[in-house]
Design an enzyme around this catalytic site. Structure first.
Site, PDB file in Angstrom:
ATOM      1  N   HIS A 132       0.845  -1.219  -0.065  1.00 49.91           N
ATOM      2  CA  HIS A 132      -0.133   0.044  -0.133  1.00 49.91           C
ATOM      3  C   HIS A 132       0.803   1.040  -0.024  1.00 49.91           C
ATOM      4  O   HIS A 132       1.277   1.628   1.045  1.00 49.91           O
ATOM      5  CB  HIS A 132      -1.025  -0.135   1.412  1.00 49.91           C
ATOM      6  CG  HIS A 132      -2.062   0.882   1.045  1.00 49.91           C
ATOM      7  ND1 HIS A 132      -3.166   0.869   1.171  1.00 49.91           N
ATOM      8  CD2 HIS A 132      -2.023   2.286   1.048  1.00 49.91           C
ATOM      9  CE1 HIS A 132      -4.213   1.911   1.126  1.00 49.91           C
ATOM     10  NE2 HIS A 132      -3.105   2.947   1.048  1.00 49.91           N
ATOM     11  N   HIS A 139       1.056   5.104  -2.395  1.00 49.06           N
ATOM     12  CA  HIS A 139       0.437   5.808  -3.514  1.00 49.06           C
ATOM     13  C   HIS A 139       1.513   6.587  -4.329  1.00 49.06           C
ATOM     14  O   HIS A 139       2.464   7.264  -3.690  1.00 49.06           O
ATOM     15  CB  HIS A 139      -0.434   7.070  -2.874  1.00 49.06           C
ATOM     16  CG  HIS A 139      -1.638   6.341  -2.065  1.00 49.06           C
ATOM     17  ND1 HIS A 139      -2.897   6.332  -3.046  1.00 49.06           N
ATOM     18  CD2 HIS A 139      -1.813   5.875  -0.815  1.00 49.06           C
ATOM     19  CE1 HIS A 139      -3.782   5.736  -2.020  1.00 49.06           C
ATOM     20  NE2 HIS A 139      -3.059   5.385  -0.906  1.00 49.06           N
ATOM     21  N   ASP A 171       1.408   9.161  -6.107  1.00 50.25           N
ATOM     22  CA  ASP A 171       1.201  10.695  -6.085  1.00 50.25           C
ATOM     23  C   ASP A 171       1.740  11.075  -4.495  1.00 50.25           C
ATOM     24  O   ASP A 171       1.473  12.474  -4.330  1.00 50.25           O
ATOM     25  CB  ASP A 171      -0.062  11.145  -6.527  1.00 50.25           C
ATOM     26  CG  ASP A 171      -1.323  10.641  -5.843  1.00 50.25           C
ATOM     27  OD1 ASP A 171      -1.115   9.316  -5.441  1.00 50.25           O
ATOM     28  OD2 ASP A 171      -2.162  11.230  -6.000  1.00 50.25           O
ATOM     29  N   GLY A 225     -10.162   7.918  -2.182  1.00 49.15           N
ATOM     30  CA  GLY A 225     -11.061   8.895  -1.930  1.00 49.15           C
ATOM     31  C   GLY A 225     -11.806   9.086  -0.668  1.00 49.15           C
ATOM     32  O   GLY A 225     -11.739   8.108   0.081  1.00 49.15           O
ATOM     33  N   HIS A 234      -9.833   0.643  -0.142  1.00 48.49           N
ATOM     34  CA  HIS A 234      -9.413   1.443   1.045  1.00 48.49           C
ATOM     35  C   HIS A 234     -10.979   1.388   1.665  1.00 48.49           C
ATOM     36  O   HIS A 234     -11.986   1.800   1.443  1.00 48.49           O
ATOM     37  CB  HIS A 234      -9.399   2.927   0.645  1.00 48.49           C
ATOM     38  CG  HIS A 234      -8.033   3.303   0.560  1.00 48.49           C
ATOM     39  ND1 HIS A 234      -7.464   3.062  -0.914  1.00 48.49           N
ATOM     40  CD2 HIS A 234      -6.972   4.072   0.997  1.00 48.49           C
ATOM     41  CE1 HIS A 234      -6.235   3.596  -0.981  1.00 48.49           C
ATOM     42  NE2 HIS A 234      -5.935   4.085   0.151  1.00 48.49           N
ATOM     43  N   GLU A 236     -10.654   3.152   7.202  1.00 45.76           N
ATOM     44  CA  GLU A 236      -9.602   4.081   7.738  1.00 45.76           C
ATOM     45  C   GLU A 236     -10.431   5.405   8.170  1.00 45.76           C
ATOM     46  O   GLU A 236     -10.173   5.638   9.550  1.00 45.76           O
ATOM     47  CB  GLU A 236      -8.853   4.660   6.450  1.00 45.76           C
ATOM     48  CG  GLU A 236      -7.996   5.686   6.533  1.00 45.76           C
ATOM     49  CD  GLU A 236      -7.248   6.157   5.331  1.00 45.76           C
ATOM     50  OE1 GLU A 236      -7.771   6.151   4.156  1.00 45.76           O
ATOM     51  OE2 GLU A 236      -6.278   6.893   5.406  1.00 45.76           O
ATOM     52  N   ASP A 276       1.791   4.043   2.792  1.00 42.98           N
ATOM     53  CA  ASP A 276       0.642   4.993   2.273  1.00 42.98           C
ATOM     54  C   ASP A 276       1.376   6.115   1.476  1.00 42.98           C
ATOM     55  O   ASP A 276       1.117   6.037   0.175  1.00 42.98           O
ATOM     56  CB  ASP A 276      -0.135   5.433   3.473  1.00 42.98           C
ATOM     57  CG  ASP A 276      -1.517   5.794   3.090  1.00 42.98           C
ATOM     58  OD1 ASP A 276      -1.919   5.148   2.084  1.00 42.98           O
ATOM     59  OD2 ASP A 276      -2.227   6.418   3.713  1.00 42.98           O
TER      60      ASP A 276
END
Ligand SMILES: [Zn+2]
Length: 358
Positions: free
Chosen positions: A19, A21, A23, A181, A208, A211, A296
């Site tokens: 996991h 990202h 970006d 998102g 996701h 969380e 993350d």
């Protein structure tokens, strides 16, 4: 004699990352250079060190507006295919240098199209960058495989399109689908046609869930979106009391060994838990949940896989057994074919840990 479980030794351990990202992991210097190349003028700092500090502080501020602003900048400089390729290449190199041997890195390709890049070209740029970075890492003696997870944004309506891309590019390096998102207000079974498309194609997915939202969101990810892994999933701890029986969904997640992509530093930054020591990762692991440890967003949290594992181990009293267990669990949950999984386990992960454990 086993090596002491410190940052140096953990860096040398062969690690698996599920996991992360794309970006959320840019090098600060790269953000600056891509901004310069593309005429992006909104960056809040002009040198790499100050910019890196700004990202961590903005993500740490407890303000969702500032947290989201960090991604406005990283995504803002990734609006050309050559920029995406560069970010993906550097991601593979940075993870390999950190001792990661298999990574699954996610990105929502729909966020890369604002500058006019067709969504297919955005996906191909991600895959090209991973392939190039992996080839360079192998040549440097630090082999890594990097698969791409394509995220659809929960609040947008491009789920079917993204699911179609997952299927179309699955032999070219895309390993699965994710929903990212806002978790609250946008349930993971909101667009059943996308889920049905993935089901028909037998495409892998992680979602996701657990969380920002709790048990109901996790149940919907499993039952509505047929998630094989949970992105974060830590709120399953809401059904894990200090003593007494587990709640029904926690019992099921434990019994079925649903992999949890836990990212403790990220949860601390968003205010879900006050510290790594107070994070349920230790309790869930001790009870036998399929915990894995993840980054993350490496830029926003200022973390690496090595650092995250070393911090969790120190805060929760983990030894090499625990670090190897979470690594082997991550490999077992990776969206790899069985031959490659067995090769990594027998030829890379187990010998690597054996060398460190003496
Ligand atoms: Zn995430």
């Amino acid at each position: 004699m086993p090596a002491p479980l410190d940052v140096d030794a953990v860096r040398r351990a062969p690690k698996v990352l599920l996991h992360d990202h794309l970006d959320g992991g840019l090098r600060p210097q790269t953000v600056l250079e891509l901004a310069e190349e593309s005429g992006y003028r909104d960056l809040p700092a002009g040198d790499a060190e100050a910019l890196g500090t700004w990202f961590r502080q903005a993500a740490d501020s407890g303000s969702l507006v500032r947290y989201l602003e960090t991604f406005a900048h990283t995504v803002g400089v990734m609006q050309r295919p050559e920029a995406v390729r560069r970010v993906a290449r550097e991601c593979a190199l940075d993870l390999a240098a950190d001792g990661v041997v298999h990574a699954e890195v996610r990105m929502a390709p729909e966020l890369l199209t604002a500058g006019g890049t067709p969504i297919e070209e955005a996906v191909e740029a991600i895959l090209d960058g991973f392939a190039q970075g992996s080839a360079e890492a192998a040549a440097a003696g630090t082999p890594i495989s990097v698969g791409a997870l394509l995220c659809a944004m929960r609040q947008a309506d491009r789920w079917e399109e993204v699911a179609g891309l997952v299927v179309r590019y699955r032999d070219a390096g895309v390993v699965g689908f994710d929903l990212a998102g806002p978790e609250i207000g946008f349930p993971p079974d909101r667009i059943p046609a996308a889920i049905a498309l993935l089901d028909r194609a037998g495409a892998h997915r992680t979602v996701h869930a657990g969380e920002a939202a709790g048990i109901d969101s996790i149940r919907a990810a499993l039952d509505g979106a047929h998630a094989e892994r949970l992105g974060h999933g830590v709120r399953i701890a809401d059904e894990v009391p200090g003593e007494g029986p587990l709640g029904p969904l926690a019992r099921r997640v434990l019994d079925e060994q649903v992999p949890l992509e836990v990212a403790p530093s990220s949860n601390v930054q968003t205010g879900a838990y006050p510290s790594i020591a107070a994070h349920p990762v230790g309790r869930l692991h001790r009870l036998g949940f399929a915990v894995t440890v993840n980054t993350d967003n490496r830029l926003m949290s200022g973390v690496s896989v090595t650092g995250e594992l070393a911090d969790v181990a120190a805060a929760h009293g983990w030894g090499w057994d625990d670090v190897q267990t979470v690594t082997e669990r991550a490999l077992a949950a990776a969206f790899l074919d069985d031959a490659e999984r067995a090769r990594l386990l027998d030829d890379v992960v187990r010998p690597g840990f054996a060398a460190l454990r003496g």
